[in-house]
Design a protein around this motif. Structure first.
Motif, mmCIF file in Angstrom:
data_model
loop_
_atom_site.group_PDB
_atom_site.id
_atom_site.type_symbol
_atom_site.label_atom_id
_atom_site.label_comp_id
_atom_site.label_asym_id
_atom_site.label_seq_id
_atom_site.Cartn_x
_atom_site.Cartn_y
_atom_site.Cartn_z
ATOM 1 N N LYS A 127 7.246 -8.380 -3.569
ATOM 2 C CA LYS A 127 6.481 -9.540 -4.025
ATOM 3 C C LYS A 127 7.490 -10.139 -4.231
ATOM 4 C CE LYS A 127 3.196 -9.424 -3.657
ATOM 5 N NZ LYS A 127 2.688 -7.538 -3.785
ATOM 6 N N GLY A 174 -7.920 -2.146 5.494
ATOM 7 C CA GLY A 174 -8.440 -0.988 6.019
ATOM 8 C C GLY A 174 -8.649 -2.059 7.993
ATOM 9 N N THR A 180 -4.709 -2.621 9.207
ATOM 10 C CA THR A 180 -3.767 -2.665 9.628
ATOM 11 C C THR A 180 -3.627 -1.482 10.916
ATOM 12 O OG1 THR A 180 -3.082 -3.118 7.254
ATOM 13 C CG2 THR A 180 -1.317 -2.039 8.081
ATOM 14 N N GLN A 215 -5.671 -2.155 1.523
ATOM 15 C CA GLN A 215 -6.706 -2.849 1.769
ATOM 16 C C GLN A 215 -7.579 -4.003 2.632
ATOM 17 O OE1 GLN A 215 -7.854 -6.544 0.617
ATOM 18 N NE2 GLN A 215 -6.731 -7.057 2.005
ATOM 19 N N VAL A 230 -3.846 4.137 2.618
ATOM 20 C CA VAL A 230 -3.930 3.329 1.365
ATOM 21 C C VAL A 230 -4.237 2.122 2.370
ATOM 22 C CG1 VAL A 230 -3.250 2.268 -0.170
ATOM 23 C CG2 VAL A 230 -3.044 4.593 0.004
ATOM 24 N N GLN A 255 -5.535 0.132 -5.928
ATOM 25 C CA GLN A 255 -4.909 1.264 -5.330
ATOM 26 C C GLN A 255 -4.902 2.239 -6.179
ATOM 27 O OE1 GLN A 255 -2.552 -0.670 -2.599
ATOM 28 N NE2 GLN A 255 -3.932 -0.851 -1.014
ATOM 29 N N ALA A 264 0.557 -1.110 0.119
ATOM 30 C CA ALA A 264 0.112 -0.353 -0.264
ATOM 31 C C ALA A 264 1.325 0.915 0.263
ATOM 32 C CB ALA A 264 -0.942 0.004 1.203
#
Ligand code: M6R
Length: 611
Positions: free
Chosen positions: A488, A354, A356, A352, A350, A411, A307
């Motif tokens: 990644k 919500g 964290t 994914q 930001v 995002q 994010a």
């Protein structure tokens, strides 16, 4: 990070709990357990280190009849992952069992006081303290009162569910800084869980508990109270995610499924939000704050991990097209460095999930200091989505693979829409607005063209899977993509990978280059193309192997790099949305070749709910 479930109803609790735990596996965990109030009112508990299969094997040896129970998947914080430290935890008399997500920060003090009162502890966890604390209060109070009294004493965060064999037809649940959702299945039948994924196959009717709220479940109904036992009315929400979205649908891993569905995700994210004729973005959540956004003079975008990489791309987009000064910052740092904010600052969070913890803490700090706080969040109804002033959902659907893929490109898409929204409020011309709007709508089709090369990228992974180190480089918009490509690869393959600005290589990292240290260079034909080509030449001159991500039709880099992957031409600001796809596929196929646990990589959790 950790999963909690509790079931009360008429059906056997164990299969429902195990199914819920299975659906929360993606969050990352190292042990699992459950406790059921069996029919003679004893509580039977089973817990095992490792994957759920170990717990399942243990359960196969016993029959645990009972329709009230709690289950947990643990991601260790206090105490190593083993059978003893796994949840549920119990008091001295083994009458109270509970599961807990979060951290009890004052557990040393509470433990010392309880030891003096004669309690003995068996685990290294902070959670066990809570069970004994409830037990201590339970000597003079009923279960519910004791539960409230204990929660009023602890400092820290919790999502907690508890049962007691003294009141066998009751489940108590509460939250503070760690999610807890109540699913209303039917009359006297409820599931309470930390993740909607564990609920949505049973019901779509849910209540999102707020911080410092307690939920009391009995066959007679549910009640929600605050920590002073005052009743609270809550709206019932409808979950709009589809159960099938959270299934692999024939793919070997969720990550691959999520990579492949990105064209549709980006399309869903753009739906109804782009006005080509007017060159505008229509973002419903932001309209209410339109005036304040026009007057803001500074933006700070915060997030963690992937994010944060999306935030970095957003910084380039917004500064270039909306001409608003933007800073990006790791949410974990933001809160502790006394950020200077005022009512003309916009803070964008930001995330994914919500959920964290670091990003939520940043949101709260920014609100406290008077900034306008916006959210770019995927999970509807999550803590962050509810706490920000306004925002835009990414609409990517449930992301199950721990490595974020489709949430990331969604995002980036929302950040491009926000750029268009802010830009057109300021100096961005109609013509440029129309170009951005039109090109955004081309993204799904262009992403699909890259996905059609998936087999070629899988072949590449065979060539490169045996290396132990990788560099990822890029410039300007694709510098954050270098960081994301490296993240990644490392998180799912466990291969050492570092991301750098291509221009940084000469200032140190290039010392590591030899024929055993390949580089992935993100080098589309943008405003910094020539510079990146020179940086690639410098690596080649030192025998470094290079995989270059280039624009379709590039005639130079295929002659310089060892291998090229082509992505379609687009506006420079949108190249990251396309470059993300080959980076994800490369990481995925290398990890697959190494037979890694791709959807649940070691040591990682999907949603990091502790600081
Ligand atoms: O749920 P969030 O987007 O707030 O999560 C932030 C990071 O923890 C997350 O992006 C993490 O870096 C992923 N594992 C990346 O693939």
């Amino acid at each position: 990070m950790c999963g909690i479930i509790g079931y009360i109803g008429k059906q056997p609790a164990t299969p429902i709990i195990m199914d819920g735990l299975k659906r929360m596996e993606y969050r990352g965990y190292d042990s699992a357990g459950l406790a059921v109030i069996v029919n003679d009112q004893r509580i039977e508990c089973r817990k095992k280190m490792g994957k759920l299969a170990n717990l399942q094997a243990e359960l196969a040896k016993y029959d645990l009849p009972g329709s009230v129970g709690i289950g947990h998947t643990r991601w260790a914080t206090h105490g190593e992952p083993n059978d003893i430290n796994a949840h549920p935890h119990h008091d001295c008399q083994e009458e109270i069992y509970l599961n807990h997500n979060g951290i009890i920060e004052n557990y040393y003090e509470i433990k010392a006081a309880l030891e003096q009162q004669g309690h003995t502890f068996y685990s290294a966890t902070d959670t066990e303290v809570l069970a004994h604390l409830i037990e201590q209060h339970h000597k003079t109070l009923n279960f519910e009162e004791a539960f409230l009294a204990a929660l009023n004493e602890v400092i820290g965060t919790y999502g907690v569910v508890a049962i007691s064999n003294k009141e066998p037809e009751k489940i108590l649940a509460a939250r503070l800084g760690s999610p807890m959702i109540l699913g209303i299945v039917g009359d006297g039948e409820y599931i309470v869980a930390s993740d909607v994924a564990a609920i949505m196959q049973h019901t779509r009717q849910v209540i999102y508990l707020e911080d410092r709220e307690v939920c009391v479940l009995t066959p007679q109904g549910y009640t929600i109270k605050d920590l002073q036992a005052k009743k609270i009315d809550h709206a019932v929400n409808e979950v709009d995610w589809d159960v099938s979205q959270a299934q692999k649908q024939g793919y070997p891993h969720f990550m691959l499924k999520e990579i492949m569905e990105q064209p549709r995700v980006v399309l869903d994210c753009l739906r109804g939000r782009v006005k080509i004729e007017e060159g505008l973005a229509h973002l419903r959540g932001l309209h209410e704050y339109s005036e304040r956004l026009q007057q803001c003079n500074r933006m700070i975008i915060v997030g963690m991990g992937t994010a944060l990489h999306a935030a970095m791309v957003g910084e380039y987009m917004i500064e270039e097209y909306a001409e608003l000064p933007v800073e990006i910052e790791s949410a974990a740092e933001f809160r502790y460095r006394k950020p200077i904010l005022d009512d003309r600052t916009v803070v964008v969070a930001v995330s994914q999930s919500g959920e964290t913890a670091d990003t939520i803490a940043a949101v709260r700090e920014a609100k406290l200091k008077g900034a306008l706080v916006l959210g770019i969040v995927n999970v509807v109804g999550s803590t962050m989505a509810r706490e920000v002033h306004a925002g835009a959902y990414t609409h990517a659907g449930p992301e199950i693979g721990v490595a974020s893929t489709k949430a990331f490109t969604a995002q980036l898409t929302v950040l491009a829409l926000i750029t268009l929204f802010l830009g057109r409020q300021r100096d961005l011309s109609l013509v440029m607005g129309q170009r951005i709007a039109k090109e955004l709508l081309e993204m799904p089709h262009k992403m699909q063209q890259i996905l059609d090369q998936a087999d070629t990228i899988a072949g590449l992974a065979k060539q490169y899977g045996a290396y132990h180190d990788f560099f990822f480089i890029g410039r300007k918009y694709n510098f954050p993509m270098a960081l994301e490509g490296a993240l990644k690869l490392k998180e799912i393959s466990y291969i050492h990978a570092e991301g750098y600005g291509a221009g940084d290589m000469k200032h140190g990292p290039i010392a590591l280059i030899d024929d055993q240290f390949p580089t992935v260079a993100i080098a589309p034909q943008d405003s910094v193309y020539q510079k990146t080509v020179s940086n690639i030449q410098e690596i080649k001159a030192r025998q470094g192997k290079v995989i270059a991500i280039v624009t379709t039709g590039d005639t130079i880099l295929p002659k310089v790099a060892d291998t090229v992957i082509a992505i379609p031409k687009t506006l420079e600001m949108l190249t990251p949305i396309l470059a993300a796809v080959p980076l994800q596929l490369l990481a995925y196929h290398i990890a697959d070749q190494l037979k890694r646990d791709i959807d649940q990589p070691r040591n990682l959790a999907k949603s990091v709910t502790v600081e």
